[in-house]
Design an enzyme around this catalytic site. Structure first.
Site, short mmCIF file in Angstrom:
data_model
loop_
_atom_site.label_atom_id
_atom_site.label_comp_id
_atom_site.label_asym_id
_atom_site.label_seq_id
_atom_site.Cartn_x
_atom_site.Cartn_y
_atom_site.Cartn_z
N GLY A 131 0.85 -1.19 0.00
CA GLY A 131 0.00 0.00 0.00
C GLY A 131 0.88 1.23 0.00
CB CYS A 140 5.46 -4.19 0.40
SG CYS A 140 6.36 -2.64 0.22
CE1 TYR A 141 0.84 1.00 5.44
CE2 TYR A 141 -0.66 -0.88 5.49
CZ TYR A 141 -0.30 0.39 5.92
OH TYR A 141 -1.08 1.03 6.85
CG HIS A 185 5.80 -5.66 -4.42
ND1 HIS A 185 4.51 -5.53 -3.94
CD2 HIS A 185 6.45 -4.54 -4.02
CE1 HIS A 185 4.39 -4.38 -3.31
NE2 HIS A 185 5.56 -3.76 -3.33
CD GLU A 189 2.85 -8.41 -5.34
OE1 GLU A 189 3.55 -9.19 -4.65
OE2 GLU A 189 2.64 -7.23 -5.01
CG ASP A 225 -15.54 -9.80 -20.92
OD1 ASP A 225 -14.60 -10.61 -21.04
OD2 ASP A 225 -15.39 -8.62 -20.59
CE LYS A 253 -11.30 -9.24 -21.62
NZ LYS A 253 -12.52 -8.43 -21.74
#
Ligand code: XMP
Length: 528
Positions: free
Chosen positions: A63, A90-91, A178, A180, A236, A384
């Protein structure tokens, strides 16, 4: 959040508490890539709510705030005592450290941004198969000065002593980097260690499991009633049509409104594909005349978008009465829409999510909620890329699954100024040439979007011995991850030459082709 929609089909195995990081969604996607179901929830979710939800693990996102700043978003301190493993990123890690009695401060030396080699001190648990020297992505201005009691260091970097920490007995873990983001080379190994080895999750979030659950859920929700779906031909709404058709067959009616701003051959392709090939009920509504007459004399882009959006809703309402009655409306809402409208990515100071409106988007998913229908939204938990997998698995061809995004207002926002039939025909022909040539060059799937734009100005040219005075076509070709930022694609000269030659020779009313070399920002992808 938590999202209390009745279609919530399964409990998340991993909950991501969002502290406003741009990467919170990405963490959820990465966890799902390990076939473990995850949901993003607000940082303010109470320990009690989490206990009821009973996830197998909790990840605290990064964050933008400092944990010691006034008004910084904090989590319920009872979370540490739930007995559920927690990974702070992190945060999230700094918050864990601070709330449990450690010290977090502004980095006095160099704040660490970008890639940093990780030196692993404890190559087990969280860091099994995470090699020393592997790159991890850092982005922080604060550091941990003192660890809480019971914590030990698992890894460090040159500038960060406590790059990964743990209290093994309480199963609390923190990483300053991070895992990710794609630049973290062993990030997925770390996430896998957390979800499988530490939390004990099972790999059961698979495309086939999703389809099975969604089909059962839709059947239970809809019963014998009729469902209406506005089909656009995008991935979609197409995936949704296939999924619903599998679940409820002829109880589904797809309404395909042709506003006259489609690409060349698109209405024929869609009706042929869904109706004739797959026997899905498609009601083709030719509303071309209505839309173009509404746009007469309109040159302002926002006005155009609003008129098209409003007219779309009118046509939809009228036609749904004519074809109805319907009890349910199916919408292709996806998970990022759910997270955004739930406003979990909040400004920690004001508690609000602030975004400057650049364009009013219109798409078929954007129908107003006050229509007299109950909503069927089986894709509302999917990202998606997951929708694409579901579509593919249900038999949608690659041609639809991997289509470039196409805006709801269609070619009308790719003709600057007033939209006329003549310009539409011209742009349709140019657009087809762009798509043909990009595909022929084998670049279609490497490009986010490639299209033509028509400018309502004329320039002088010469063809044969004749002077011409005609419109230019802009070739717009961009690479992007998500449409939020984009870079212009470096196309080979020969391809540019072919596209230019073909457009000027084959499209009446055009005598010049220019190539847009603007990234986003400062440009946008579409011109209006
Ligand atoms: P911009 O032009 O804002 O576009 O950089 C970002 C992405 O959004 C698409 N786009 C739309 N999609 N309805 C849609 O469904 C719209 O009104 C709309 N306007 C832009 C655009 O094609 C790009 O992919």
């Amino acid at each position: 959040m938590p999202d209390s929609q009745p279609d919530a089909q399964r409990q998340p195995a991993i909950v991501i508490l969002d502290f406003g990081s741009q990467y919170s969604e990405l963490i959820a996607r990465r966890v799902r890539e390990t076939e473990v179901y995850s949901l993003v929830m607000s940082f303010s979710t109470s320990a009690d709510e989490l206990r009821k939800l009973a996830p197998k693990g909790i990840i605290l996102s990064g964050g933008p705030s400092s944990v010691y700043a006034e008004g910084a978003p904090l989590c319920d301190p009872l979370i540490w005592d739930l007995g559920i493993p927690v990974l702070g990123v992190c945060y999230g890690m700094q918050l864990m450290v601070q709330q449990l009695g450690g010290v977090v401060e502004a980095a006095t030396g160099k704040a660490e941004y970008g890639k940093a080699p990780l030196e692993v001190d404890e190559p087990r648990d969280l860091l099994t198969n995470v090699e020393s020297g592997s790159t991890m992505w850092m982005s922080h201005g604060d550091v941990v000065r003192a660890l809480p009691e019971g914590f030990l260091r698992l890894a460090h970097t040159l500038n960060t002593a406590d790059a990964a920490v743990a209290d093994h007995s309480r199963r609390l873990y923190g990483v300053q980097f991070h895992p990710e983001v794609v630049h973290s080379t062993h990030g997925m190994a770390l996430i896998r260690n957390f979800v499988y080895h530490i939390c004990g999750c099972q790999p059961n979030w698979t495309t086939s499991a999703f389809i099975e659950e969604a089909v059962a859920h839709v059947r239970a929700q809809v019963g014998q009633k009729r469902v209406l779906l506005a089909l656009s031909g995008g991935v979609d709404s197409s995936t949704l049509a296939f999924l619903l058709h599998k679940a409820i067959g002829d109880q589904l009616t797809c309404m395909f409104i042709d506003q006259g701003f489609m690409r060349k051959g698109e209405p024929e392709f869609l009706t042929d594909f869904f109706d004739r090939k797959f026997h899905i009920n498609v009601e083709y509504i030719n509303a071309r005349q209505r839309f173009i007459s509404k746009l007469k004399g309109i040159i302002d882009p926002e006005e155009k978008r609003k008129i098209i959006g409003t007219e779309f809703i009118r046509v939809f309402e009228e036609e749904s009465i004519r074809l109805g009655p319907f009890d349910f409306l199916a919408q292709g809402t996806l998970y990022p829409d759910v997270i955004e409208s739930a406003g979990t990515n909040v400004d920690p100071k004001t508690g609000e999510r602030v975004a400057v409106k650049i364009k009013s988007h219109h798409n078929v998913g954007g129908l107003p909620k006050d229509l007299q229908f109950k909503l069927v939204e089986p894709l509302r938990r999917l990202f998606k890329d997951e929708v694409r997998k579901v579509g593919r698995s249900l038999g949608l061809p690659e041609e639809i699954v991997r289509r470039h995004p196409f805006p709801g207002p269609g070619l009308a926002i790719r003709i600057l100024g007033e939209v006329t039939d003549e310009k539409l025909n011209c742009l349709r022909d140019a657009d087809l040439i762009v798509r043909e040539e990009i595909s022929e060059a084998g670049l279609y799937h490497e490009i986010w979007q490639a299209f033509a734009v028509l400018l309502p100005v004329r320039s002088v040219g010469v063809m044969g011995d004749q002077r011409t005075y005609a419109w230019p076509i802009v070739l717009r070709c961009v690479s992007s991850e998500d449409g939020m930022t984009a870079d212009w694609s470096r196309l080979p000269d020969e391809l540019l030459e072919r596209i230019s030659n073909r457009i000027v020779n084959e499209v009446r009313g055009v005598n010049r082709v220019v190539f847009d070399i603007t990234s986003k920002p400062p440009g946008t992808i579409e011109w209006e």
